[in-house]
Design a protein around this motif. Structure first.
Motif, PDB file in Angstrom:
ATOM      1  N   ALA A  80      49.695  76.768  35.910  1.00  0.00           N
ATOM      2  CA  ALA A  80      51.037  76.892  36.479  1.00  0.00           C
ATOM      3  C   ALA A  80      51.266  75.878  37.598  1.00  0.00           C
ATOM      4  O   ALA A  80      52.354  75.340  37.748  1.00  0.00           O
ATOM      5  CB  ALA A  80      51.257  78.306  36.999  1.00  0.00           C
ATOM      6  N   HIS A  81      50.232  75.608  38.370  1.00  0.00           N
ATOM      7  CA  HIS A  81      50.373  74.704  39.515  1.00  0.00           C
ATOM      8  C   HIS A  81      50.247  73.221  39.160  1.00  0.00           C
ATOM      9  O   HIS A  81      50.801  72.376  39.861  1.00  0.00           O
ATOM     10  CB  HIS A  81      49.333  75.038  40.589  1.00  0.00           C
ATOM     11  CG  HIS A  81      49.643  76.288  41.335  1.00  0.00           C
ATOM     12  ND1 HIS A  81      50.622  76.367  42.290  1.00  0.00           N
ATOM     13  CD2 HIS A  81      49.113  77.532  41.242  1.00  0.00           C
ATOM     14  CE1 HIS A  81      50.681  77.595  42.765  1.00  0.00           C
ATOM     15  NE2 HIS A  81      49.785  78.326  42.145  1.00  0.00           N
ATOM     16  N   HIS A  82      49.516  72.909  38.098  1.00  0.00           N
ATOM     17  CA  HIS A  82      49.177  71.506  37.849  1.00  0.00           C
ATOM     18  C   HIS A  82      49.626  70.946  36.498  1.00  0.00           C
ATOM     19  O   HIS A  82      49.360  69.774  36.222  1.00  0.00           O
ATOM     20  CB  HIS A  82      47.666  71.314  37.985  1.00  0.00           C
ATOM     21  CG  HIS A  82      47.145  71.714  39.323  1.00  0.00           C
ATOM     22  ND1 HIS A  82      47.421  71.006  40.475  1.00  0.00           N
ATOM     23  CD2 HIS A  82      46.398  72.781  39.706  1.00  0.00           C
ATOM     24  CE1 HIS A  82      46.842  71.612  41.513  1.00  0.00           C
ATOM     25  NE2 HIS A  82      46.219  72.686  41.075  1.00  0.00           N
ATOM     26  N   ALA A  83      50.274  71.712  35.668  1.00  0.00           N
ATOM     27  CA  ALA A  83      50.632  71.240  34.329  1.00  0.00           C
ATOM     28  C   ALA A  83      51.661  70.112  34.379  1.00  0.00           C
ATOM     29  O   ALA A  83      52.551  70.110  35.225  1.00  0.00           O
ATOM     30  CB  ALA A  83      51.167  72.387  33.492  1.00  0.00           C
ATOM     31  N   PRO A  84      51.543  69.166  33.456  1.00  0.00           N
ATOM     32  CA  PRO A  84      52.485  68.051  33.389  1.00  0.00           C
ATOM     33  C   PRO A  84      53.753  68.393  32.604  1.00  0.00           C
ATOM     34  O   PRO A  84      54.572  67.514  32.349  1.00  0.00           O
ATOM     35  CB  PRO A  84      51.673  66.972  32.661  1.00  0.00           C
ATOM     36  CG  PRO A  84      50.772  67.748  31.765  1.00  0.00           C
ATOM     37  CD  PRO A  84      50.428  68.995  32.534  1.00  0.00           C
ATOM     38  N   CYS A  85      53.895  69.650  32.221  1.00  0.00           N
ATOM     39  CA  CYS A  85      55.043  70.089  31.436  1.00  0.00           C
ATOM     40  C   CYS A  85      55.362  71.534  31.838  1.00  0.00           C
ATOM     41  O   CYS A  85      54.593  72.168  32.564  1.00  0.00           O
ATOM     42  CB  CYS A  85      54.726  70.002  29.941  1.00  0.00           C
ATOM     43  SG  CYS A  85      53.364  71.058  29.412  1.00  0.00           S
ATOM     44  N   PRO A  86      56.480  72.090  31.361  1.00  0.00           N
ATOM     45  CA  PRO A  86      56.758  73.496  31.659  1.00  0.00           C
ATOM     46  C   PRO A  86      55.655  74.411  31.129  1.00  0.00           C
ATOM     47  O   PRO A  86      55.006  74.103  30.117  1.00  0.00           O
ATOM     48  CB  PRO A  86      58.086  73.754  30.920  1.00  0.00           C
ATOM     49  CG  PRO A  86      58.710  72.411  30.786  1.00  0.00           C
ATOM     50  CD  PRO A  86      57.551  71.455  30.615  1.00  0.00           C
ATOM     51  N   VAL A  87      55.448  75.535  31.815  1.00  0.00           N
ATOM     52  CA  VAL A  87      54.402  76.485  31.472  1.00  0.00           C
ATOM     53  C   VAL A  87      55.022  77.868  31.276  1.00  0.00           C
ATOM     54  O   VAL A  87      55.861  78.295  32.077  1.00  0.00           O
ATOM     55  CB  VAL A  87      53.330  76.576  32.591  1.00  0.00           C
ATOM     56  CG1 VAL A  87      52.263  77.626  32.254  1.00  0.00           C
ATOM     57  CG2 VAL A  87      52.701  75.223  32.833  1.00  0.00           C
ATOM     58  N   VAL A  88      54.578  78.553  30.244  1.00  0.00           N
ATOM     59  CA  VAL A  88      54.928  79.960  30.025  1.00  0.00           C
ATOM     60  C   VAL A  88      53.648  80.754  30.139  1.00  0.00           C
ATOM     61  O   VAL A  88      52.647  80.429  29.492  1.00  0.00           O
ATOM     62  CB  VAL A  88      55.584  80.171  28.636  1.00  0.00           C
ATOM     63  CG1 VAL A  88      55.771  81.657  28.355  1.00  0.00           C
ATOM     64  CG2 VAL A  88      56.903  79.425  28.538  1.00  0.00           C
ATOM     65  N   ILE A  89      53.672  81.810  30.965  1.00  0.00           N
ATOM     66  CA  ILE A  89      52.526  82.690  31.113  1.00  0.00           C
ATOM     67  C   ILE A  89      52.904  84.033  30.513  1.00  0.00           C
ATOM     68  O   ILE A  89      53.865  84.663  30.934  1.00  0.00           O
ATOM     69  CB  ILE A  89      52.125  82.852  32.585  1.00  0.00           C
ATOM     70  CG1 ILE A  89      51.750  81.482  33.167  1.00  0.00           C
ATOM     71  CG2 ILE A  89      50.962  83.833  32.725  1.00  0.00           C
ATOM     72  CD1 ILE A  89      51.501  81.477  34.663  1.00  0.00           C
ATOM     73  N   VAL A  90      52.132  84.464  29.495  1.00  0.00           N
ATOM     74  CA  VAL A  90      52.442  85.660  28.723  1.00  0.00           C
ATOM     75  C   VAL A  90      51.466  86.763  29.081  1.00  0.00           C
ATOM     76  O   VAL A  90      50.261  86.561  29.073  1.00  0.00           O
ATOM     77  CB  VAL A  90      52.375  85.365  27.209  1.00  0.00           C
ATOM     78  CG1 VAL A  90      52.686  86.607  26.395  1.00  0.00           C
ATOM     79  CG2 VAL A  90      53.314  84.221  26.848  1.00  0.00           C
ATOM     80  N   ARG A  91      52.011  87.942  29.364  1.00  0.00           N
ATOM     81  CA  ARG A  91      51.151  89.104  29.625  1.00  0.00           C
ATOM     82  C   ARG A  91      50.868  89.824  28.320  1.00  0.00           C
ATOM     83  O   ARG A  91      51.711  89.882  27.437  1.00  0.00           O
ATOM     84  CB  ARG A  91      51.836  90.056  30.593  1.00  0.00           C
ATOM     85  CG  ARG A  91      51.956  89.424  31.976  1.00  0.00           C
ATOM     86  CD  ARG A  91      52.351  90.410  32.983  1.00  0.00           C
ATOM     87  NE  ARG A  91      51.351  91.466  33.017  1.00  0.00           N
ATOM     88  CZ  ARG A  91      51.288  92.407  33.928  1.00  0.00           C
ATOM     89  NH1 ARG A  91      52.188  92.427  34.875  1.00  0.00           N
ATOM     90  NH2 ARG A  91      50.381  93.323  33.898  1.00  0.00           N
ATOM     91  N   ALA A  92      49.673  90.396  28.224  1.00  0.00           N
ATOM     92  CA  ALA A  92      49.292  91.140  27.014  1.00  0.00           C
ATOM     93  C   ALA A  92      50.112  92.407  26.914  1.00  0.00           C
ATOM     94  O   ALA A  92      50.569  92.953  27.877  1.00  0.00           O
ATOM     95  CB  ALA A  92      47.808  91.466  27.045  1.00  0.00           C
TER      96      ALA A  92
END
Length: 142
Positions: free
Chosen positions: A130-142
């Motif tokens: 989330a902090h370092h990605a060069p593109c948008p990030v999606v974080i999915v919860r189980a």
């Protein structure tokens, strides 16, 4: 979108991330790249390079390949409706996912992997992505 990268370690959250990324790839007509990073942890000093037999490294890589294949088959089935590229890479998960995301349009990760601190809402790999990605990030919860 042309490529969506998703981190898959076999955990429930990574399978949820794979499912979400698969649905998004279908919607956008994108290629889905499922990445499984494996790393052999040794009890040696932190700065010392691991000295491992080639057979152990081969076995660890084969185990990682099988874990990725199992997760993709479980989530995507036989006809996923999009192209899925499988990538098994050696090294720290966050570092390898960030490298894989360098040319991607989106990076998808689970909120928690298989790490030891189950009570955390966000795992260290997801946080680093989330902090370092060069593109948008999606974080999915189980």
């Amino acid at each position: 979108m042309s490529e969506i990268v998703v981190g898959v370690d076999g955990s429930p959250a990574s399978k949820a991330a794979l499912s979400w990324a698969l649905a998004e790839a279908r919607l956008r007509g994108a290629t889905l790249r499922a990445v499984h990073a494996w790393n052999v942890v040794t009890p040696f000093a932190i700065d010392a390079p691991p000295v491992l037999l080639p057979e152990l490294m081969d076995a660890a890589e084969k185990e990682a390949e099988q874990a990725l294949a199992d997760a993709v088959t479980e989530v995507a089935g036989e006809d996923p409706g999009v192209m899925i590229e499988r990538s098994v890479v050696e090294g720290p998960a966050a570092e390898r996912l960030l490298e894989a995301a360098a040319g991607a349009d989106l990076l998808v990760v689970g909120s928690r992997g298989r790490g030891g601190f189950a009570g955390l809402l966000l795992g260290s790999v997801s946080q680093q992505c989330a902090h370092h990605a060069p593109c948008p990030v999606v974080i999915v919860r189980a």
